[in-house]
Design an enzyme around this catalytic site. Sequence first.
Site, PDB file in Angstrom:
ATOM      1  N   SER A  60       0.740  -1.277   0.024  1.00  0.00           N
ATOM      2  CA  SER A  60       0.047  -0.008   0.078  1.00  0.00           C
ATOM      3  C   SER A  60       0.872   1.387  -0.113  1.00  0.00           C
ATOM      4  O   SER A  60       0.629   1.999  -0.793  1.00  0.00           O
ATOM      5  CB  SER A  60      -1.019   0.167   1.190  1.00  0.00           C
ATOM      6  OG  SER A  60      -1.633  -1.210   1.267  1.00  0.00           O
ATOM      7  N   THR A 107      -4.545  -4.606   7.551  1.00  0.00           N
ATOM      8  CA  THR A 107      -3.986  -5.991   7.013  1.00  0.00           C
ATOM      9  C   THR A 107      -3.892  -6.848   8.227  1.00  0.00           C
ATOM     10  O   THR A 107      -4.237  -6.557   9.276  1.00  0.00           O
ATOM     11  CB  THR A 107      -2.745  -5.806   6.307  1.00  0.00           C
ATOM     12  OG1 THR A 107      -2.574  -7.174   5.647  1.00  0.00           O
ATOM     13  CG2 THR A 107      -1.671  -5.244   6.958  1.00  0.00           C
ATOM     14  N   LYS A 135      -7.821  -7.749  10.788  1.00  0.00           N
ATOM     15  CA  LYS A 135      -9.111  -7.517   9.835  1.00  0.00           C
ATOM     16  C   LYS A 135     -10.405  -7.842  10.753  1.00  0.00           C
ATOM     17  O   LYS A 135     -11.431  -7.129  10.575  1.00  0.00           O
ATOM     18  CB  LYS A 135      -8.882  -8.100   8.574  1.00  0.00           C
ATOM     19  CG  LYS A 135      -8.060  -7.643   7.628  1.00  0.00           C
ATOM     20  CD  LYS A 135      -8.119  -8.513   6.162  1.00  0.00           C
ATOM     21  CE  LYS A 135      -6.916  -8.101   5.465  1.00  0.00           C
ATOM     22  NZ  LYS A 135      -7.226  -8.372   3.703  1.00  0.00           N
ATOM     23  N   ASP A 156     -11.853  -5.329   0.193  1.00  0.00           N
ATOM     24  CA  ASP A 156     -10.966  -6.590  -0.694  1.00  0.00           C
ATOM     25  C   ASP A 156     -12.324  -7.380  -1.268  1.00  0.00           C
ATOM     26  O   ASP A 156     -12.159  -7.973  -2.633  1.00  0.00           O
ATOM     27  CB  ASP A 156     -10.886  -7.639   0.479  1.00  0.00           C
ATOM     28  CG  ASP A 156      -9.592  -7.327   1.237  1.00  0.00           C
ATOM     29  OD1 ASP A 156      -8.873  -6.661   0.730  1.00  0.00           O
ATOM     30  OD2 ASP A 156      -9.329  -7.730   2.543  1.00  0.00           O
ATOM     31  N   GLY A 209      -9.655 -13.528   7.827  1.00  0.00           N
ATOM     32  CA  GLY A 209     -10.384 -12.104   7.516  1.00  0.00           C
ATOM     33  C   GLY A 209     -10.417 -12.216   5.808  1.00  0.00           C
ATOM     34  O   GLY A 209     -11.279 -11.861   5.327  1.00  0.00           O
ATOM     35  N   ASN A 238     -16.438 -24.850  11.496  1.00  0.00           N
ATOM     36  CA  ASN A 238     -17.813 -24.922  11.004  1.00  0.00           C
ATOM     37  C   ASN A 238     -17.745 -25.209   9.355  1.00  0.00           C
ATOM     38  O   ASN A 238     -17.475 -24.359   8.693  1.00  0.00           O
ATOM     39  CB  ASN A 238     -18.549 -23.602  11.296  1.00  0.00           C
ATOM     40  CG  ASN A 238     -18.784 -23.544  12.680  1.00  0.00           C
ATOM     41  OD1 ASN A 238     -18.681 -24.488  13.416  1.00  0.00           O
ATOM     42  ND2 ASN A 238     -19.140 -22.555  12.883  1.00  0.00           N
ATOM     43  N   LEU A 241      -4.276 -15.071  -3.386  1.00  0.00           N
ATOM     44  CA  LEU A 241      -4.227 -13.768  -3.040  1.00  0.00           C
ATOM     45  C   LEU A 241      -2.547 -13.183  -2.671  1.00  0.00           C
ATOM     46  O   LEU A 241      -2.411 -11.890  -2.833  1.00  0.00           O
ATOM     47  CB  LEU A 241      -5.010 -13.597  -1.619  1.00  0.00           C
ATOM     48  CG  LEU A 241      -6.621 -13.257  -1.744  1.00  0.00           C
ATOM     49  CD1 LEU A 241      -7.197 -14.080  -2.580  1.00  0.00           C
ATOM     50  CD2 LEU A 241      -7.121 -13.219  -0.231  1.00  0.00           C
ATOM     51  N   TYR A 294       0.707 -12.105  -3.729  1.00  0.00           N
ATOM     52  CA  TYR A 294       1.277 -11.369  -5.080  1.00  0.00           C
ATOM     53  C   TYR A 294       3.071 -11.332  -4.998  1.00  0.00           C
ATOM     54  O   TYR A 294       3.474 -10.908  -6.139  1.00  0.00           O
ATOM     55  CB  TYR A 294       0.584  -9.849  -5.201  1.00  0.00           C
ATOM     56  CG  TYR A 294       1.126  -9.144  -4.050  1.00  0.00           C
ATOM     57  CD1 TYR A 294       2.323  -8.291  -4.343  1.00  0.00           C
ATOM     58  CD2 TYR A 294       0.609  -9.153  -2.822  1.00  0.00           C
ATOM     59  CE1 TYR A 294       2.774  -7.454  -3.415  1.00  0.00           C
ATOM     60  CE2 TYR A 294       0.911  -8.210  -1.628  1.00  0.00           C
ATOM     61  CZ  TYR A 294       1.911  -7.423  -1.849  1.00  0.00           C
ATOM     62  OH  TYR A 294       2.315  -6.531  -0.902  1.00  0.00           O
ATOM     63  N   GLY A 312      -2.730 -12.061  -6.565  1.00  0.00           N
ATOM     64  CA  GLY A 312      -3.417 -10.859  -6.101  1.00  0.00           C
ATOM     65  C   GLY A 312      -3.025  -9.544  -6.245  1.00  0.00           C
ATOM     66  O   GLY A 312      -3.574  -8.741  -5.799  1.00  0.00           O
TER      67      GLY A 312
END
Length: 243
Positions: free
Chosen positions: A16, A61, A65, A101, A127, A152, A203, A205, A226
């Site tokens: 970022s 990040t 999250k 995202d 997340g 779950n 995801l 990169y 990603g």
Amino acid sequence: MKIYGLIGYPLSHSFSKGFFKEKFEKEHIEGCLYDNFPIPGISEFPSLLEQHPQLHGLNVTIPYKEAVIPYLDDLSKAAAQIGAVNCIHFRNGKKTGYNTDVIGFAKSLQPLLQAHHQHALVLGTGGAAKAIMYALEQLGITYTVVSRQPVNGAVSYESLDQQTMEAHTVIVNTTPLGMYPKTETFPEIPYQYLTSRHLLYDLVYNPAETTFLQKGAAQGATIKNGHEMLILQAEASWEIWNK
């Protein structure tokens, strides 16, 4: 000076900061600064805000999250449903959480989808995985979650057989496996059952082609990392902060 930034820990390989520095220069955006704020624990979030009253927006990040949510005043509909936030907007003393995202992933995946891409495997349960599941629902793709731990509705990596792999032609890696510097790691799926009908999305990169993607490409699968998703989610964050 309007300050924007990224919270997480650690932030040594953040995308970022470089992205926004380049964006500000290229688009002649003045009076704005984007910085990294590595905080070792989410309990340090309130003191960070006190130290930087000029904050207009933050990206979030790993590993915060989900953990940041109790510190916020409000959530967008998507962020509330997902249960994860990667973008915070500060306005009139109020902290609102969003999830861009979802936008980044959906926009990046959509051009690659074909008629037979009806069912997906989502590798991981963090997340980022929650955002991917939400996006897949929006795109009308059913999914099965794959996890090392029995949670779950998730299935184990060991249970992935030929029938399961053939039925799920979209496979999304939301785990950090394969990320620099541990580039030799990869999700333990039975790659021998992949075909040219499969679409593998990672995801991660950095590196541009993880072992996960290399193994998919070797079987003739379509692959994508990603990087574009990151650009799209960053642009969506910028829109939120400036609307």
